[in-house]
Design an enzyme around this catalytic site. Structure first.
Site, PDB file in Angstrom:
ATOM      1  N   ASP A  83       0.814  -1.233   0.000  1.00 41.68           N
ATOM      2  CA  ASP A  83       0.000   0.000   0.000  1.00 41.68           C
ATOM      3  C   ASP A  83       0.841   1.273   0.000  1.00 41.68           C
ATOM      4  OD1 ASP A  83      -2.135  -1.666   0.120  1.00 41.68           O
ATOM      5  OD2 ASP A  83      -2.661  -1.251   2.193  1.00 41.68           O
ATOM      6  N   MET A 113      -6.192  -2.954  -3.869  1.00 43.16           N
ATOM      7  CA  MET A 113      -5.985  -2.762  -2.429  1.00 43.16           C
ATOM      8  C   MET A 113      -5.583  -1.320  -2.144  1.00 43.16           C
ATOM      9  SD  MET A 113      -4.388  -6.174  -0.787  1.00 43.16           S
ATOM     10  CE  MET A 113      -5.447  -7.591  -0.484  1.00 43.16           C
TER      11      MET A 113
HETATM   12  O1  F6P Z   1      -1.077  -5.401   2.791  1.00 45.17           O
HETATM   13  C1  F6P Z   1      -2.022  -4.396   3.090  1.00 45.17           C
HETATM   14  C2  F6P Z   1      -3.315  -4.808   2.541  1.00 45.17           C
HETATM   15  O2  F6P Z   1      -3.001  -5.127   1.248  1.00 45.17           O
HETATM   16  C3  F6P Z   1      -4.471  -3.829   2.577  1.00 45.17           C
HETATM   17  O3  F6P Z   1      -4.589  -2.983   1.480  1.00 45.17           O
HETATM   18  C4  F6P Z   1      -5.643  -4.751   2.662  1.00 45.17           C
HETATM   19  O4  F6P Z   1      -6.763  -4.122   3.224  1.00 45.17           O
HETATM   20  C5  F6P Z   1      -5.135  -5.820   3.545  1.00 45.17           C
HETATM   21  O5  F6P Z   1      -3.777  -5.959   3.229  1.00 45.17           O
HETATM   22  C6  F6P Z   1      -5.867  -7.141   3.396  1.00 45.17           C
HETATM   23  O6  F6P Z   1      -5.233  -8.090   4.172  1.00 45.17           O
HETATM   24  P1  F6P Z   1      -5.805  -9.536   4.516  1.00 45.17           P
HETATM   25  O7  F6P Z   1      -6.819  -9.905   3.511  1.00 45.17           O
HETATM   26  O8  F6P Z   1      -4.605 -10.400   4.476  1.00 45.17           O
HETATM   27  O9  F6P Z   1      -6.381  -9.430   5.881  1.00 45.17           O
END
Ligand code: F6P
Length: 372
Positions: free
Chosen positions: A153, A195
């Protein structure tokens, strides 16, 4: 382990926490090789700090030795060989009480003691804002700890960029290129959700590079009517297809972020904004609309050359930082070099997209709308 001179070797622990990002393995390799080169030992803590907090979960132990062979050929491989988690922040660890209620408790003292019990003299903690906040807390409790910033991000402050971001961006842009031709062929609107919880860096940079017509990011609340107006204007000009890039954390003006679930012990899981926007745009423009959610595809794959090099540089710099007696700092890219930033400073604020930054201005100059 004792060396030939009969003195215990200096032991470095490595932890990877939070969502994975391409380049984690490259950091691990750099830390292991740089440490071995100094005559130190390296140990991987499994799944963030779970290897310390819940060692019984791991048949081979929650803390595993890392040798030269352990890191051979992993620079270009996504994921992390020691595992990661974004569940169970040790500072707010979800625990079920005797009354059956789930509450949060601080387990950082257990980590401090666990690290000492494993004879770890220093820790390199690779992660995003959550991991850096945990590292800062451990540093305050006397743990010798160095942070390495990662996140696709790119929302960590104190460093010009985090590794993982370039890889995610390159993939998102390639996807947009592919989607543009099918949108043109079918004269459709395609909404692409990427994301980006708090910061719209991926949406913004991929959207500009991938010829999007609208980009919706968390920093700029949108009015869907303005996005629909852009699509209709394009139609009136004879271009009956449009690409709309949406960050998962984008919000309608006066509305809220779109949440799938909120489980105690982890960040809210975002999702659904792309679907909502696709539905609304189809209603408002009467143009056939499709949704593509890139989601976790952005976190996988082989790191780009830029991310590999940055990750290797960060790993080597973190090891040097230990040698120089640093603690409580994060390595950060400050071209042309790498500097150390106090963890307290790096975690003070989130690095969001400045509304007047050159990329936002470039997008506006190109006629891309933000829905504001
Ligand atoms: O790595 C950060 C991120 O990509 C965010 O943009 C996203 O909301 C989150 O990870 C999602 O993570 P997970 O699905 O692994 O909980």
């Amino acid at each position: 382990m004792i060396n030939r001179e009969g003195t215990p070797r200096f032991r470095v622990g490595i932890s990877t926490g939070g969502g994975d990002a391409p380049g984690l393995n490259a950091v691990i390799r750099a830390v292991v090789l740089s440490s071995l080169h100094r005559g130190w030992e390296c140990h991987g803590i499994r799944d963030g700090f779970h290897g310390i907090l819940a060692p019984k979960q791991y048949p081979n132990g929650g803390v595993i030795p890392l040798y030269r062979d352990s890191v051979r050929g992993i620079t270009h491989i996504g994921g992390t060989i020691i595992g990661t988690t974004n569940w169970g922040n040790p500072l707010h660890y979800p625990t079920t009480g005797s009354d059956g209620q789930v509450y949060e408790r601080d387990r950082s003292d257990e980590i401090v003691n666990g690290l000492a019990a494993h004879g770890l003299d220093a820790v390199i903690s690779i992660g995003g804002d959550g991991s850096m906040t945990i590292a800062a807390a451990l540093a305050r409790k006397g743990v010798r700890i160095i942070g390495v910033p990662k996140t696709i991000d790119n929302d960590l402050d104190g460093t010009v960029v985090t590794f993982g971001f370039d890889t995610a961006l390159a993939f998102a842009t390639e996807c947009l290129d592919r989607l543009l031709s099918t949108a043109q062929a079918h004269q459709r609107v395609i909404v692409v959700e990427v994301m980006g919880r708090y910061a719209g860096w991926i949406a913004l940079n991929a959207g500009i590079s991938g010829s999007a017509n609208a980009i919706l990011i968390p920093e700029i609340p949108y009015d869907i009517n303005k996005v629909a107006a852009k699509i209709k204007k394009r139609e009136a000009d004879g271009r009956c297809y449009s690409i709309v890039v949406v960050a998962e954390g984008a919000t309608p003006a006066g509305g809220d972020v779109s949440v799938v679930e909120h489980e105690l012990g982890r960040d809210k899981r975002l999702g659904g904004i792309g679907e909502r926007i696709a539905h609304e745009l189809q209603e408002l423009t009467s143009r056939e609309t499709r949704l593509v959610v890139l989601g976790h595809l952005l976190r996988g794959g082989s790191p780009t050359t830029f991310d590999r090099l940055l990750a290797l540089r960060f790993g080597a710099a973190a090891t040097r930082a230990i040698e120089e007696g640093q603690s409580g700092v994060m390595v950060a890219l400050d071209p042309p070099g790498v500097r150390y930033v106090p963890l307290e400073e790096a975690t003070k604020r989130m690095k969001t997209v400045p509304l007047d930054c050159d990329s936002v201005r470039t997008a506006r100059d190109l006629g891309i709308v933000f829905g504001d």
